[in-house]
Design a protein around this motif. Structure first.
Motif, PDB file in Angstrom:
ATOM      1  N   ASN A  41      56.429  52.425  85.715  1.00 51.37           N
ATOM      2  CA  ASN A  41      57.364  52.561  84.592  1.00 51.37           C
ATOM      3  C   ASN A  41      58.469  51.502  84.650  1.00 51.37           C
ATOM      4  O   ASN A  41      59.446  51.586  83.890  1.00 51.37           O
ATOM      5  CB  ASN A  41      57.968  53.959  84.556  1.00 51.37           C
ATOM      6  N   CYS A  43      60.699  48.794  83.743  1.00 46.56           N
ATOM      7  CA  CYS A  43      60.981  48.208  82.428  1.00 46.56           C
ATOM      8  C   CYS A  43      62.456  47.862  82.350  1.00 46.56           C
ATOM      9  O   CYS A  43      63.305  48.577  82.884  1.00 46.56           O
ATOM     10  CB  CYS A  43      60.600  49.172  81.301  1.00 46.56           C
ATOM     11  N   SER A  46      65.860  49.916  77.205  1.00 44.65           N
ATOM     12  CA  SER A  46      66.094  51.330  76.919  1.00 44.65           C
ATOM     13  C   SER A  46      65.825  51.552  75.432  1.00 44.65           C
ATOM     14  O   SER A  46      66.752  51.578  74.618  1.00 44.65           O
ATOM     15  CB  SER A  46      67.540  51.728  77.252  1.00 44.65           C
ATOM     16  N   CYS A  47      64.568  51.688  75.086  1.00 45.38           N
ATOM     17  CA  CYS A  47      64.191  51.793  73.674  1.00 45.38           C
ATOM     18  C   CYS A  47      64.456  53.189  73.142  1.00 45.38           C
ATOM     19  O   CYS A  47      64.308  54.185  73.860  1.00 45.38           O
ATOM     20  CB  CYS A  47      62.727  51.424  73.489  1.00 45.38           C
ATOM     21  N   CYS A  50      61.679  55.849  73.544  1.00 47.74           N
ATOM     22  CA  CYS A  50      61.060  55.949  74.868  1.00 47.74           C
ATOM     23  C   CYS A  50      61.791  56.976  75.730  1.00 47.74           C
ATOM     24  O   CYS A  50      62.783  57.583  75.326  1.00 47.74           O
ATOM     25  CB  CYS A  50      61.055  54.572  75.536  1.00 47.74           C
ATOM     26  N   ASN A  51      61.288  57.171  76.956  1.00 47.50           N
ATOM     27  CA  ASN A  51      61.947  58.063  77.904  1.00 47.50           C
ATOM     28  C   ASN A  51      61.734  57.541  79.319  1.00 47.50           C
ATOM     29  O   ASN A  51      61.038  56.539  79.535  1.00 47.50           O
ATOM     30  CB  ASN A  51      61.439  59.503  77.758  1.00 47.50           C
ATOM     31  N   PHE A  54      58.461  56.315  81.111  1.00 51.24           N
ATOM     32  CA  PHE A  54      57.875  55.017  80.772  1.00 51.24           C
ATOM     33  C   PHE A  54      58.852  53.860  80.933  1.00 51.24           C
ATOM     34  O   PHE A  54      58.461  52.713  80.797  1.00 51.24           O
ATOM     35  CB  PHE A  54      57.351  55.032  79.330  1.00 51.24           C
ATOM     36  N   SER A  55      60.118  54.151  81.202  1.00 48.66           N
ATOM     37  CA  SER A  55      61.122  53.108  81.380  1.00 48.66           C
ATOM     38  C   SER A  55      62.016  53.449  82.565  1.00 48.66           C
ATOM     39  O   SER A  55      62.738  54.458  82.537  1.00 48.66           O
ATOM     40  CB  SER A  55      61.978  52.944  80.126  1.00 48.66           C
ATOM     41  N   ASN A 124      56.881  43.875  75.918  1.00 53.92           N
ATOM     42  CA  ASN A 124      58.048  43.890  75.035  1.00 53.92           C
ATOM     43  C   ASN A 124      58.503  42.481  74.659  1.00 53.92           C
ATOM     44  O   ASN A 124      59.426  42.325  73.860  1.00 53.92           O
ATOM     45  CB  ASN A 124      59.200  44.701  75.645  1.00 53.92           C
ATOM     46  N   ARG A 159      65.692  48.519  70.484  1.00 50.28           N
ATOM     47  CA  ARG A 159      65.252  48.054  71.807  1.00 50.28           C
ATOM     48  C   ARG A 159      66.467  47.545  72.587  1.00 50.28           C
ATOM     49  O   ARG A 159      66.678  46.347  72.737  1.00 50.28           O
ATOM     50  CB  ARG A 159      64.166  46.986  71.668  1.00 50.28           C
ATOM     51  N   CYS A 188      56.557  50.139  65.885  1.00 52.40           N
ATOM     52  CA  CYS A 188      56.809  51.574  65.856  1.00 52.40           C
ATOM     53  C   CYS A 188      57.671  51.877  64.626  1.00 52.40           C
ATOM     54  O   CYS A 188      58.862  51.569  64.608  1.00 52.40           O
ATOM     55  CB  CYS A 188      57.510  52.013  67.136  1.00 52.40           C
TER      56      CYS A 188
END
Length: 266
Positions: A41, A43, A46-47, A50-51, A54-55, A124, A159, A188
């Motif tokens: 995860n 990344c 902090s999109c 997302c949560n 996954f980040s 990304n 993003r 998205c």
């Protein structure tokens, strides 16, 4: 799992269809022909959608949760080495594959093969280091860049941590290396960005000639279906989204005034 996809877009759009070409040729195969890697995860963004699963940035800075334990050690990669030469396709998801040590390690393993498989990487678009560009030159992957806005204000509000101009510059660098057919844009669609949907399609069309790649009839069918889907997903009346297109450039990805009337009539 596939029922809702069939109901929404027909059998051709169901995710399972992407595996149709992988049926065993001779009995039970010893090795898989395709692998999908989502190894970390890690990344840097902090999109909004997302949560922390996954980040890593969201997990540590916003959710204040402990980092995910590393799941893949040397033993995994040692065992994986036997399988990679038999692959026809390898896909990489995130986190951010161009940042995660585990994903980069597998990409280097693939690059060392005399005949690497087809590679698809969803990114990304913020990372274009010499290491990453070298892997792109060697593997010639298909790169999918996530782009959730057509202006810096909208994109950067969704993003968090990314810079729109830098991502667009990296997108163009990827296209310079791989050509227009080697890069795609993923989007998205949300209530916070639907009003820029026409401009986003315009940005993509400037870089990839959809008419050449798909043919005029296929583009028109895609455009009409996308317009209806966009209105439904964004939760706005289709007439409102149509207004966005009419206010924009003419003949955007095959949508013209006759198509607009047909969509509204539907």
């Amino acid at each position: 799992f596939c029922a809702w996809q069939v109901d929404e877009g027909g059998r051709a759009s169901a995710f399972a269809r992407s595996f149709d070409g992988l049926e065993p040729r001779d009995g039970l195969p010893r090795y898989p022909r395709q692998m999908e890697f989502a190894l970390s995860n890690t990344c840097n963004l902090s999109c909004a959608m997302c949560n922390g699963d996954f980040s890593s940035t969201i997990r540590s800075r916003l959710e204040r949760r402990a980092p995910l334990a590393a799941a893949y050690g040397d033993r995994f990669f040692d065992e994986l080495e036997e399988f990679l030469p038999h692959l026809e396709r390898a896909s990489f998801l995130g986190g951010e594959p161009f940042l995660a040590t585990e994903s980069l390690r597998v990409l280097h393993m693939l690059a060392d093969l005399p005949d690497p498989p087809e590679v698809v990487i969803t990114t990304n678009g913020t990372i274009a280091t010499p290491q990453v560009l070298g892997l792109i030159e060697t593997l010639r992957p298909h790169i999918v860049v996530s782009l959730d806005g057509a202006t810096s204000g909208t994109y950067e509000s969704i993003r968090s941590g990314a810079r729109f101009e830098r991502v667009m510059a990296n997108l163009d660098r990827f296209i310079d290396i791989l050509g227009p057919s080697g890069v795609s844009v993923a989007h998205c669609l949300m209530t916070s960005n639907w009003s820029e949907f026409d401009r986003l399609l315009g940005l993509a069309e400037e870089r990839v000639q959809l008419e050449h790649a798909l043919g005029e009839a296929a583009v028109e069918e895609f455009a009409l279906r996308t317009l209806l889907d966009a209105a439904r997903v964004a939760g706005v009346p289709v007439e409102l989204l149509v207004g966005v297109f009419l206010a924009g450039e003419d003949d955007l990805v095959g949508i013209d005034d006759d198509d607009i009337v047909a969509v509204v009539d539907m």
